[in-house]
Design a protein around this motif. Structure first.
Motif, short mmCIF file in Angstrom:
data_model
loop_
_atom_site.label_atom_id
_atom_site.label_comp_id
_atom_site.label_asym_id
_atom_site.label_seq_id
_atom_site.Cartn_x
_atom_site.Cartn_y
_atom_site.Cartn_z
N ASN A 81 6.81 -16.56 40.41
CA ASN A 81 5.45 -16.84 40.27
C ASN A 81 5.30 -17.93 41.16
N HIS A 115 -0.58 -14.77 44.71
CA HIS A 115 -1.64 -14.68 43.61
C HIS A 115 -2.35 -15.81 43.67
N HIS A 118 -6.14 -18.98 41.49
CA HIS A 118 -6.20 -20.40 41.86
C HIS A 118 -7.34 -20.83 42.88
N VAL A 126 -3.72 -25.43 37.41
CA VAL A 126 -3.05 -24.46 38.19
C VAL A 126 -1.82 -24.06 37.15
N ASP A 149 -0.98 -20.17 35.94
CA ASP A 149 0.22 -19.53 36.29
C ASP A 149 0.79 -19.02 34.94
#
Ligand code: FES
Ligand SMILES: [Fe+2]
Length: 372
Positions: A202, A208, A213, A326, A330
């Motif tokens: 990730n 992503h 985000h 963040v 995640d």
């Protein structure tokens, strides 16, 4: 009638599903990777005084890292030499000059030597020198602690000379941030219910970033495209002064940076377990300790210039809040991914979209290690 030609697939495959949950594969990784490689273990300045210690999980071992009376860092297996009791149970703390086992009070110096053992220490037939704590190899590089469980490990330098192991600023960036001179302003610890490789994967992609985000993309608009920075980092948005929750700067830039470092984020990874976030006014280091096939502890350390920290209005939280946000975004998707890996739908693995292709290098590196 014409014939159609099928295009080559733009996708590469991920690990098969079992690599993210099978205890046998997890055990093999712990043996072939975490028990043999140098593993990151926090910044040296997180243990500033003699007696300061932290406990780490590396493969199946609990390891004590402590600053000794001479001011040097040493590491030991967290196991009493008498009958094996765990010595330090807390994750971190301060030892007053020695490490004493709760069970029968064997006592060790901060250098690991046995200095107390009721009734037996002074017996002529007791060779106390044979009963010190088992040392763990430790090196400090750029202010960062690295540990190796092997009995005779190669030097850390040898590991870092392999370009597949890290991308720490081949442009010299990491030296400019002088991590060894920074102090810890904040530490956060997360327990993520996901395999450690899902977390690494990730962090290695920004495909992503757009969906997950939005706040990060407001600071770093390039991330909306899913393109990750090369070695030169990613520019802040025009209206952004610093990598903070407000986008405003509340600290001066770190000394030693180039003018072009002042308005960018540079992210680097190091195998097997660390990510560096290099910013104009701080450095944040995220590192992983696998705790089981589907459980990983992540520690984040935010580092600042000591002069900035000495200011009466110093407050690290504008830097902490953005990365913490963040991070939590995640961990949420890593945990969702973990929930899918045991399905028969994922038995052969998934696919990396073209923007994620470089993660396959990570997969190939791990597979090579597992065969070694
Ligand atoms: S197990 Fe530690 S002193 Fe006995
Ligand atoms: Fe992310």
């Amino acid at each position: 009638m014409g014939t159609s030609t099928r295009q080559a697939s733009p996708f590469l495959s991920t690990f098969p599903g079992r690599y993210y949950y099978d205890p046998a594969i997890y055990a093999q990784e712990q043996e072939c990777i975490f028990s043999r490689m140098w593993v990151y273990g926090g910044v040296a300045n997180s243990l500033p005084k003699p007696g300061d210690y932290r406990v780490l999980q590396i493969a199946s071992e609990s390891v004590i890292v402590v600053r000794n009376k001479q001011g040097a860092l040493q590491a030991f297996l967290n196991v009493c030499r008498h009958r094996g009791a765990r010595l330090c149970s807390a994750a971190s703390g301060h030892l007053n000059g020695s490490i004493q086992c709760h069970y029968h009070a064997w006592t060790y110096g901060l250098d690991g030597r046995l200095i107390g053992a009721p009734n037996v220490l002074n017996r002529p037939d007791f060779e106390r020198a044979l009963y010190g704590l088992h040392p763990v190899a430790l090196e400090v590089w750029q202010g960062m602690i690295w540990l190796n469980l092997s009995n005779n490990p190669p030097s850390l330098r040898e590991q870092l000379d392999d370009p597949r192991v890290h991308d720490f600023g081949s442009n010299g960036a990491i030296e400019r941030y002088c991590i060894a001179n920074l102090n810890v302003g904040k530490t956060m610890v997360y327990e993520v219910q996901a395999n450690w490789k899902l977390i690494m994967e990730n962090t290695l992609e920004c495909y992503h970033c757009g969906p997950m985000h939005p706040e990060l993309c407001a600071l770093l608009p390039q991330y909306k495209t899913g393109l990750i920075d090369g070695n030169d980092g990613t520019e802040f948005a025009d209206n952004v002064e610093a990598f903070t929750i407000t986008g405003e700067a509340s600290r001066p830039p770190l000394p030693g940076l180039l003018p072009e470092d002042h308005r960018r984020y540079a992210g680097y990874f190091g195998m097997p377990n660390v990510f560096l976030n290099l910013l104009s006014d701080h450095v944040a280091i995220d590192w992983l300790e696998p705790l089981g096939p589907a459980s990983t502890r992540v520690t984040s350390e935010w580092l600042f210039d000591p002069d900035a920290m000495a200011s009466p209005d110093f407050d690290p939280m504008d830097a902490v809040d953005i990365l913490d946000l963040v991070n939590r975004q995640d961990w949420e998707v890593c945990e969702l991914a973990q929930q899918g890996v045991t399905s028969k739908a994922f038995a052969q693995g998934g696919n990396y979209a073209p923007l994620e292709h470089h993660i396959r290098d990570f997969v190939d590196y791990i597979l090579e290690k597992l065969e070694s």
